[in-house]
Design an enzyme around this catalytic site. Structure first.
Site, PDB file in Angstrom:
ATOM      1  N   GLU A 440      21.833  23.948  23.975  1.00  0.00           N
ATOM      2  CA  GLU A 440      20.611  23.569  23.239  1.00  0.00           C
ATOM      3  C   GLU A 440      20.824  22.298  22.429  1.00  0.00           C
ATOM      4  OE1 GLU A 440      17.728  24.224  23.712  1.00  0.00           O
ATOM      5  OE2 GLU A 440      18.275  25.841  25.062  1.00  0.00           O
TER       6      GLU A 440
HETATM    7  C1  FAD Z   1      27.120  28.973  29.053  1.00  0.00           C
HETATM    8  C2  FAD Z   1      26.168  27.833  29.150  1.00  0.00           C
HETATM    9  C3  FAD Z   1      24.808  28.074  29.255  1.00  0.00           C
HETATM   10  C4  FAD Z   1      23.906  27.018  29.382  1.00  0.00           C
HETATM   11  N1  FAD Z   1      22.573  27.282  29.593  1.00  0.00           N
HETATM   12  C5  FAD Z   1      21.759  26.252  29.963  1.00  0.00           C
HETATM   13  C6  FAD Z   1      20.424  26.500  30.422  1.00  0.00           C
HETATM   14  O1  FAD Z   1      19.967  27.636  30.455  1.00  0.00           O
HETATM   15  N2  FAD Z   1      19.678  25.445  30.835  1.00  0.00           N
HETATM   16  C7  FAD Z   1      20.152  24.175  30.828  1.00  0.00           C
HETATM   17  O2  FAD Z   1      19.436  23.274  31.237  1.00  0.00           O
HETATM   18  N3  FAD Z   1      21.396  23.903  30.374  1.00  0.00           N
HETATM   19  C8  FAD Z   1      22.212  24.900  29.956  1.00  0.00           C
HETATM   20  N4  FAD Z   1      23.486  24.646  29.532  1.00  0.00           N
HETATM   21  C9  FAD Z   1      23.931  23.262  29.436  1.00  0.00           C
HETATM   22  C10 FAD Z   1      24.102  22.810  27.992  1.00  0.00           C
HETATM   23  O3  FAD Z   1      22.862  22.702  27.361  1.00  0.00           O
HETATM   24  C11 FAD Z   1      24.882  21.472  28.025  1.00  0.00           C
HETATM   25  O4  FAD Z   1      26.204  21.797  28.401  1.00  0.00           O
HETATM   26  C12 FAD Z   1      24.854  20.758  26.692  1.00  0.00           C
HETATM   27  O5  FAD Z   1      23.566  20.278  26.414  1.00  0.00           O
HETATM   28  C13 FAD Z   1      25.811  19.561  26.674  1.00  0.00           C
HETATM   29  O6  FAD Z   1      25.697  18.774  27.815  1.00  0.00           O
HETATM   30  P1  FAD Z   1      27.005  18.415  28.651  1.00  0.00           P
HETATM   31  O7  FAD Z   1      27.766  19.665  28.898  1.00  0.00           O
HETATM   32  O8  FAD Z   1      26.619  17.620  29.843  1.00  0.00           O
HETATM   33  O9  FAD Z   1      27.878  17.524  27.681  1.00  0.00           O
HETATM   34  P2  FAD Z   1      27.747  15.935  27.478  1.00  0.00           P
HETATM   35  O10 FAD Z   1      26.332  15.542  27.340  1.00  0.00           O
HETATM   36  O11 FAD Z   1      28.527  15.269  28.558  1.00  0.00           O
HETATM   37  O12 FAD Z   1      28.469  15.733  26.086  1.00  0.00           O
HETATM   38  C14 FAD Z   1      29.903  15.731  25.956  1.00  0.00           C
HETATM   39  C15 FAD Z   1      30.240  15.449  24.487  1.00  0.00           C
HETATM   40  O13 FAD Z   1      29.772  14.147  24.120  1.00  0.00           O
HETATM   41  C16 FAD Z   1      28.910  14.216  22.991  1.00  0.00           C
HETATM   42  N5  FAD Z   1      27.801  13.257  23.194  1.00  0.00           N
HETATM   43  C17 FAD Z   1      27.082  13.063  24.306  1.00  0.00           C
HETATM   44  N6  FAD Z   1      26.161  12.101  24.099  1.00  0.00           N
HETATM   45  C18 FAD Z   1      26.293  11.695  22.831  1.00  0.00           C
HETATM   46  C19 FAD Z   1      25.621  10.753  22.009  1.00  0.00           C
HETATM   47  N7  FAD Z   1      24.585  10.041  22.469  1.00  0.00           N
HETATM   48  N8  FAD Z   1      26.032  10.620  20.744  1.00  0.00           N
HETATM   49  C20 FAD Z   1      27.050  11.359  20.247  1.00  0.00           C
HETATM   50  N9  FAD Z   1      27.718  12.265  20.976  1.00  0.00           N
HETATM   51  C21 FAD Z   1      27.343  12.445  22.250  1.00  0.00           C
HETATM   52  C22 FAD Z   1      28.399  15.655  22.950  1.00  0.00           C
HETATM   53  O14 FAD Z   1      28.065  16.038  21.622  1.00  0.00           O
HETATM   54  C23 FAD Z   1      29.589  16.429  23.515  1.00  0.00           C
HETATM   55  O15 FAD Z   1      30.490  16.737  22.481  1.00  0.00           O
HETATM   56  C24 FAD Z   1      24.392  25.685  29.356  1.00  0.00           C
HETATM   57  C25 FAD Z   1      25.759  25.446  29.224  1.00  0.00           C
HETATM   58  C26 FAD Z   1      26.641  26.493  29.150  1.00  0.00           C
HETATM   59  C27 FAD Z   1      28.119  26.179  29.087  1.00  0.00           C
END
Ligand code: FAD
Length: 596
Positions: A440
């Protein structure tokens, strides 16, 4: 074996004293939500959580979900528990009666959500996602979509998902690749891969409604070119019976650190039929409805885990005998004193307790404002309440989930080596709590939302919905001797928050990296002050009840003592947060990327 009892007495205190249940039932449409009815609903909800959901928490963690031939089976007992849940009407508790819901306030549902998340977070994911889908469809769906799909979401026979994340994008949704092409029937064909989709596939419901972000052929680049579509797993007949299978399938499920009984799915869409929700290219707006509600709900997940962790830590600290009290033997008939006598153990317990109770009060206040924003007859009051919720959303999400994780960690520490062992049950809370800080929108992204969007919005108008009442309450409390020891630390912390806000506004205007560098510390500082504010109110109310000789004196005395701990031992963290904020971006940015 872990334990859980829903904290009904504390919830009741918060509802009566922080919110005022009479104010709730004065809102048009909530006339039936009398204090008696709300009390009964919460007692029934507590029973469900303690007796049906909690017993499946550890077994669900041990067993996890099963994936076979594209289908997902939830752990033993989940299907029966889900049937019990929907048959009693819990799914539609706060939904519109026009679609079969019970139309109770969101505040009541929020309190129930806390119990569910304490009892079994994995289970709570399934109805939670459905409620998110309901919210987005109810606000942005066409009448036809609403009539066709909302009753099924409300009665829980069908469930919902939110499909945003793709392999190459999570935070930056502007680069999603899933495509939507118009077909000849006025619908769309959706093609693409979504990952990490909670409840994407499971055996609890007869159909699953996916809300999917995708791009239309003529979409502008970035987030301005994203549209939202409703894609059912089975295409419903005219009478609503699930018919032919749609072009969406689960490719696999993730093996993950926590919430193992919640299915996390790779979802493949191949020419799947979907319908547009809201306007073309305006999908982010509709998705934000779902995401904002979900962010508050994830904050409540943190609160739920903090509560159950605290309860287990206290239970163990009373039983475990180790060493003698520094102030003299306390249990002479036993070989050693219970560890609850040791100051360091007490510090751990009180930290979890003070954060949890403060968060419950702030969470309830925020949920109440959601109800005011929707139901109050006066437009200005509705707008003000909505702006308060907007401001508090990143704080509730990030602060509460940090509190959930920290309290779970505390519970492990209090259990010593036994906390590290699966059978004890508390290490599960650490694993389960960790995801709440990530999904989220990560907590870092919540902090950027606070400083980048909420702070400057309408030249600080949102901020005033918090700063003004806090300032007024501090001033009023200064007049009362009995509040002196509580209000002075809050006044100092509030002054730090005001200074930090001015500093970030000034520096951030010239250099956005300065605001970005301060964001997480600022959110924490803000959150600590917000909890301090609720603690001040709680002390005042507890003192008044004690003076009037009403209710459970031991409960009110404990409130006052916990408030003293919060104000003297936790709130002063605002000083060091201010110092790190003032240190600016340079210490973060001067080391060259290559030198890391
Ligand atoms: C168990 C689980 C359930 C989930 N359920 C859902 C779901 O139901 N539907 C859905 O769509 N998604 C879901 N997700 C996905 C989840 O919402 C994302 O994993 C999350 O939003 C982070 O995206 P990412 O993993 O691609 O990390 P990234 O976006 O790659 O981020 C990696 C790191 O970089 C930081 N970062 C990235 N961009 C910036 C920025 N501009 N400024 C500062 N810091 C930044 C982040 O804070 C993080 O620490 C789920 C994930 C898990 C693991």
């Amino acid at each position: 074996m872990p334990i859980y009892k829903a904290p009904l007495e504390d919830v009741r205190f918060v509802l009566d004293e922080i919110v005022g249940l009479d104010k709730l039932s004065a809102l048009p449409g909530y006339e039936d939500a009398t204090p008696e009815l709300v009390g009964q609903v919460l007692e029934e909800g507590a029973k469900l959580c303690e007796e049906v959901l909690f017993p499946l928490n550890q077994s669900g963690d041990g067993e996890g979900c099963h994936f076979e031939n594209g289908e997902v089976r939830t752990p033993k007992g989940f299907k029966e528990a889900y049937t019990t849940y929907i048959e009693a009407g819990w799914q539609g508790l706060a939904c519109d009666p026009a679609y079969g819901g019970q139309g109770l306030p969101k505040l009541v549902n929020t309190m129930l959500e806390e119990f569910i998340c304490s009892a079994n977070l994995s289970f709570g994911m399934y109805p939670g996602l459905s409620l998110g889908a309901y919210n987005a469809l109810a606000m942005y769906g066409s009448d036809e979509l609403k009539q066709r799909f909302l009753p099924k979401l409300v009665d829980g026979t069908w469930s919902g998902t939110m499909c945003l994340t793709e392999p190459h994008c999570g935070t930056d949704l502007g680069i999603i690749r899933t495509k939507a092409v118009p077909d000849e029937q006025g619908a769309f064909k959706i093609t693409g891969t979504k990952i990490f989709i909670s409840a994407g596939e499971h055996d609890l419901t007869g159909n699953i409604l996916h809300l999917v972000l995708a791009r239309l052929p003529d979409a502008p680049a970035g987030t301005r070119g994203i549209s939202l579509f409703l894609v059912p797993k089975f295409m419903p007949d005219a009478d609503g019976t699930p018919g032919a299978r749609n072009g969406v399938a689960c490719g696999s499920i993730e093996h993950k650190m926590g919430i193992k009984a919640s299915s996390t799915c790779v979802m493949n869409f191949e020419d799947a039929t979907g319908w547009l929700v809201g306007e073309p290219h305006k999908g982010m707006r509709a998705m934000f409805v779902m995401m904002n509600a979900a962010r508050l709900a994830v904050g409540i997940q943190g609160l739920g885990l903090a509560e159950v962790s605290y309860q287990n830590a206290v239970n163990y600290a009373r039983e475990r005998l180790q060493g003698r009290s520094l102030s003299g033997v306390k249990a002479p008939d036993k070989p050693a004193d219970p560890i609850i006598v040791h100051p360091d153990v007490r510090k751990n317990l009180l930290t979890a307790r003070a954060f949890t109770e403060g968060a419950r009060a702030l969470g309830a206040l925020t949920a109440y404002k959601l109800d005011v924003a929707e139901k109050h007859p006066d437009e200005r009051t509705r707008r003000d309440a909505d702006e308060f919720v907007q401001l508090m959303t990143p704080i509730v999400k990030a602060l509460f989930t940090d509190i959930g994780f920290d309290s779970a960690n505390i519970a492990v520490q209090v259990h010593g080596g036994h906390g590290f062992i699966w059978e004890t049950g508390v290490e599960q809370y650490v694993r389960d709590a960790r995801i709440c800080q990530i999904y989220e929108g990560t907590n870092g992204i919540q902090a950027l939302d606070l400083v980048g969007r909420k702070l400057p919005q309408d030249i600080g108008r949102l901020l005033r919905h918090f700063f003004h009442p806090v300032g007024r309450d501090i001033e009023a409390a200064m007049e009362k001797d009995e509040l002196g020891e509580f209000v002075m630390p809050l006044a100092k912390a509030f002054a730090k928050l005001q200074q930090a806000t001015a500093l970030i506004a000034q520096k951030g205007l010239k250099d956005p990296e300065e605001a970005g560098a301060a964001a997480s510390d600022y959110l924490r500082l803000f959150g600590l002050v917000a909890l301090g504010w609720t603690w001040l109110t709680m002390v005042e109310k507890a003192q008044a009840r004690l003076e009037a000789g009403e209710g459970n004196a031991a409960f009110f005395e404990a409130k006052i003592k916990t408030a003293r701990f919060y104000m003297t031992k936790l709130l002063p963290q605002t000083n060091s947060l201010f110092i790190t904020i003032a240190a600016g971006a340079k210490p973060l940015m001067e080391l060259e990327d290559a030198a890391f």
